[in-house]
Design an enzyme around this catalytic site. Structure first.
Site, PDB file in Angstrom:
ATOM      1  N   CYS A  63     -56.186 -20.552 -10.773  1.00  0.00           N
ATOM      2  CA  CYS A  63     -54.793 -20.411 -11.204  1.00  0.00           C
ATOM      3  C   CYS A  63     -54.319 -18.964 -11.253  1.00  0.00           C
ATOM      4  O   CYS A  63     -53.109 -18.713 -11.290  1.00  0.00           O
ATOM      5  CB  CYS A  63     -54.599 -21.044 -12.572  1.00  0.00           C
ATOM      6  SG  CYS A  63     -55.432 -22.626 -12.764  1.00  0.00           S
ATOM      7  N   HIS A 105     -49.246 -17.085 -19.508  1.00  0.00           N
ATOM      8  CA  HIS A 105     -49.811 -18.102 -18.620  1.00  0.00           C
ATOM      9  C   HIS A 105     -49.231 -19.469 -19.003  1.00  0.00           C
ATOM     10  O   HIS A 105     -48.722 -20.186 -18.149  1.00  0.00           O
ATOM     11  CB  HIS A 105     -51.327 -18.082 -18.719  1.00  0.00           C
ATOM     12  CG  HIS A 105     -52.018 -18.964 -17.735  1.00  0.00           C
ATOM     13  ND1 HIS A 105     -51.849 -18.843 -16.376  1.00  0.00           N
ATOM     14  CD2 HIS A 105     -52.877 -20.013 -17.911  1.00  0.00           C
ATOM     15  CE1 HIS A 105     -52.575 -19.756 -15.745  1.00  0.00           C
ATOM     16  NE2 HIS A 105     -53.200 -20.481 -16.651  1.00  0.00           N
ATOM     17  N   HIS A 115     -46.980 -26.332 -13.065  1.00  0.00           N
ATOM     18  CA  HIS A 115     -48.046 -25.355 -12.791  1.00  0.00           C
ATOM     19  C   HIS A 115     -48.206 -25.208 -11.280  1.00  0.00           C
ATOM     20  O   HIS A 115     -48.690 -26.112 -10.603  1.00  0.00           O
ATOM     21  CB  HIS A 115     -49.349 -25.841 -13.413  1.00  0.00           C
ATOM     22  CG  HIS A 115     -50.420 -24.796 -13.476  1.00  0.00           C
ATOM     23  ND1 HIS A 115     -50.374 -23.620 -12.776  1.00  0.00           N
ATOM     24  CD2 HIS A 115     -51.589 -24.759 -14.186  1.00  0.00           C
ATOM     25  CE1 HIS A 115     -51.448 -22.906 -13.021  1.00  0.00           C
ATOM     26  NE2 HIS A 115     -52.207 -23.586 -13.891  1.00  0.00           N
TER      27      HIS A 115
END
Length: 622
Positions: free
Chosen positions: A163, A298, A336
């Site tokens: 990620c 995040h 995401h």
């Protein structure tokens, strides 16, 4: 400032946000980009638990002819490659540079990408492997395609740290610029949800949100929703960007990357590593945490991830300060975007610093009280945060599922240097394309883009000649304001393309130098004031003529003196202007293959051809 890095170009494609303007509008409106899985991805009935997410439109489109990719090869290319190529092209144009101008340069390409779904889908037992599929499915080729098609000779690498991939790519690009491994860097992230596989993995790990939505730091946060995303930034050393007069969205002051090591699980986040990467980034940036106005976190919206990140943010930023550090996450809008998550946050932050407002963080109105934000010196961005004048410092975090963490420190751009120039009232606007039909589409697209601006178009004309140029089918028109330009573009787009032949080589240029009768008071005075190269060459010609004319022709031209049209001074003045024009064009790269002169213009033609020196020609003309 010597080590600072400027963000000079941006392009992106996110769910319900095709382009930078659309992305900014989505953020300002606290928009929701989550929807049902398109039927061309997979059958939602077969996997109903992963049937929602952030899906971009048109990911199967690619102008293969534009990039000179054969149709068979284009069909075998990973759509990550197909979407990234045009996005990089647009980002370079947005930086004020024509992509063709970087050909052969040391420009580096750093691309964050996660996983390899296309390879699994195409190289399985159901398909017969081919060389095109082999090259088309390689993760490394995602960066290499860009370097190959744009002829870029700097570092070229794909980065997979899960990620955090694209923010790590930004960090590597910054390091390459600082060590002068490259003079321009393209940093990017790309992520496409092509199959339900990873969503099912998240589900088994207990990380998948049932409704496909990330809800960062919210009381009802219940997991991750996957999303598509492509983001590109063009980076240059700040001193170089300022010297060239480039627009600067924001400045990267510092960055850091670290790893959790052997922590409480290979996929579990570590508060201590997150604290350390934040502190290291601020130390390298020369910034104390109390100066950080906001952090693009995040913020995945998982119970464990949010709790650990807020603890780390509070430990670093919760120092005694006048007001809490604001935090938010774009994942609340998009979902995401995995390998593109870091670049999505970086672009959001750069735009916020550029526009001097931080958009509301979606789902912030349902704050999770268990995170104890106020106690930790933090607050969610529940309404647009207006940024004051002067420098604002912000942070961007991105944490990889395997433990690779990244943090980048940005600051608002320095005030642009005011040259004192008065913008020209008119300009020449150019449009180029790779085909006649493409040129027509571009004319219509540009007409829509400039309509309604209602102001002088000199800046638009300048950028059209500097950045959006170099393709074989070309169009040019003059304009004084945006409405006039938009009308002309629409009218000409409707005209049938006559004799639209793709040139087989660069155009051959000839210079024609006119004779007496074309002089007028004040001719080229504006060019003399605005263009240093022309000013230098006209002064050179004036100095060569002065011993014979007994006066400064430049002074007469700048004053708009009528005597410049008289018989005694008209010919020397015309020669000086023609000499200065030809030398300036040559210096700018317009080199004639042949020259022709009429009357006194023959002297300027002879000097341009090298048959006469300037001093001899000046004596003859005078």
């Amino acid at each position: 400032m010597g080590d600072d890095i400027a963000v000079v170009g941006i392009d992106c494609l996110f769910p319900r946000a095709h382009g930078v303007d659309a992305y900014w509008e989505l953020l300002l409106g606290s928009g929701d980009a989550i929807g049902e899985v398109p039927p061309d991805r997979w059958d939602p009935a077969a996997h109903p638990d992963v049937a929602r997410g952030g899906f971009a439109d048109g990911i199967d489109g690619f102008d293969h002819a534009f990039f000179a990719v054969p149709p068979r090869e284009a069909a075998a290319m990973d759509p990550h490659q197909r979407l990234l190529l045009p996005s990089v092209w647009r980002a370079i144009e947005d930086s004020g540079t024509s992509p063709s101008a970087l050909s052969g340069s040391d420009t580096g390409v750093f691309v964050g990408v996660m996983g390899g779904e296309w390879g699994r889908l195409t190289l399985s037992g159901q398909h017969r492997p081919t060389p095109q599929l082999g090259a088309g499915s390689s993760a490394g080729m995602i960066a290499n395609r860009v370097s190959y098609h744009l002829d870029l000779h700097g570092p070229s690498l794909a980065v997979d740290t899960a990620c955090s991939s694209s923010l790590v790519a930004v960090h590597l690009a910054v390091q390459a610029l600082r060590t002068e491994e490259c003079s321009t860097a393209v940093a990017a992230g790309v992520n496409l949800v092509l199959s339900p596989t990873l969503g099912l993995v998240y589900q088994q790990l207990g990380l998948a949100a049932p409704d496909g939505r990330c809800k960062p730091f919210a009381a009802d946060a219940d997991g991750i929703g996957r999303a598509d995303g492509v983001g590109v930034v063009v980076l240059r050393r700040l001193r170089d960007a300022l010297a060239e007069g480039s627009r600067v969205y924001a400045v990267i002051r510092g960055s850091a990357v670290n790893q959790d090591g052997r922590s409480n699980g290979v996929t579990a986040p570590s508060r201590w590593s997150q604290q350390k990467v934040l502190a290291t980034a601020y130390q390298r940036a020369g910034v104390t945490p109390d100066r950080v106005r906001f952090v693009e976190a995040h913020g995945t919206g998982t119970v464990l991830g949010d709790a650990i990140e807020c603890a780390a943010l509070g430990a670093v930023h919760g120092v005694p300060r006048d007001e809490p550090c604001a935090i938010g996450s774009v994942k609340g809008n998009l979902g995401h975007t995995e390998g593109a998550a870091g670049i999505a946050g970086l672009i959001k932050t750069a735009l916020a610093l550029h526009h001097r407002v931080v958009p509301t963080s979606r789902h912030a109105d349902r704050e999770n009280p268990r995170l104890r934000l106020a106690e930790r010196g933090l607050r969610l961005i529940k309404s647009p945060l207006r940024l004051p004048r002067g420098e604002t410092v912000a942070g961007v975090s991105s944490f990889g599922m395997g433990g690779t963490n990244a943090h980048v420190v940005l600051a608002s751009a320095p005030a642009p240097h005011r040259s004192g120039r008065v913008p020209s009232a008119a300009g020449v606007f150019t449009v180029t394309a790779d085909s006649a039909e493409g040129l027509r589409r571009n004319l219509l697209a540009q007409a829509g883009a400039v309509a309604g601006r209602g102001r002088a178009v000199s800046a638009l004309c300048w950028s059209s000649n500097r950045a959006k140029t170099g393709l074989p089918y070309r169009y040019a028109t003059t304009a004084r304001d945006a409405e006039e330009l938009a009308g002309t573009l629409r009218r000409d787009a409707e005209r049938p393309a006559r004799d639209a032949v793709r040139p087989s080589a660069a155009p051959v240029v000839g210079f024609l130098f006119t004779g007496q009768g074309s002089t007028y008071p004040g001719m080229t005075a504006g060019l003399y004031r605005d263009l240093p190269a022309y000013r230098r060459h006209l002064d050179e010609a004036d100095a060569a003529l002065a011993p014979h004319t007994g006066r400064s022709l430049t002074e007469l031209l700048l004053a708009g003196d009528e005597r410049v049209t008289g018989a005694r001074l008209a010919q020397p003045a015309l020669f000086a202007v023609e000499y200065a024009l030809s030398q300036t064009l040559t210096e700018l790269g317009v080199r004639p293959a042949a020259v022709l002169g009429h009357s006194v213009g023959e002297y300027a033609a002879a000097v341009t051809a090298g048959a006469l020196g300037l001093a001899d020609a000046a004596a003859l003309v005078a």
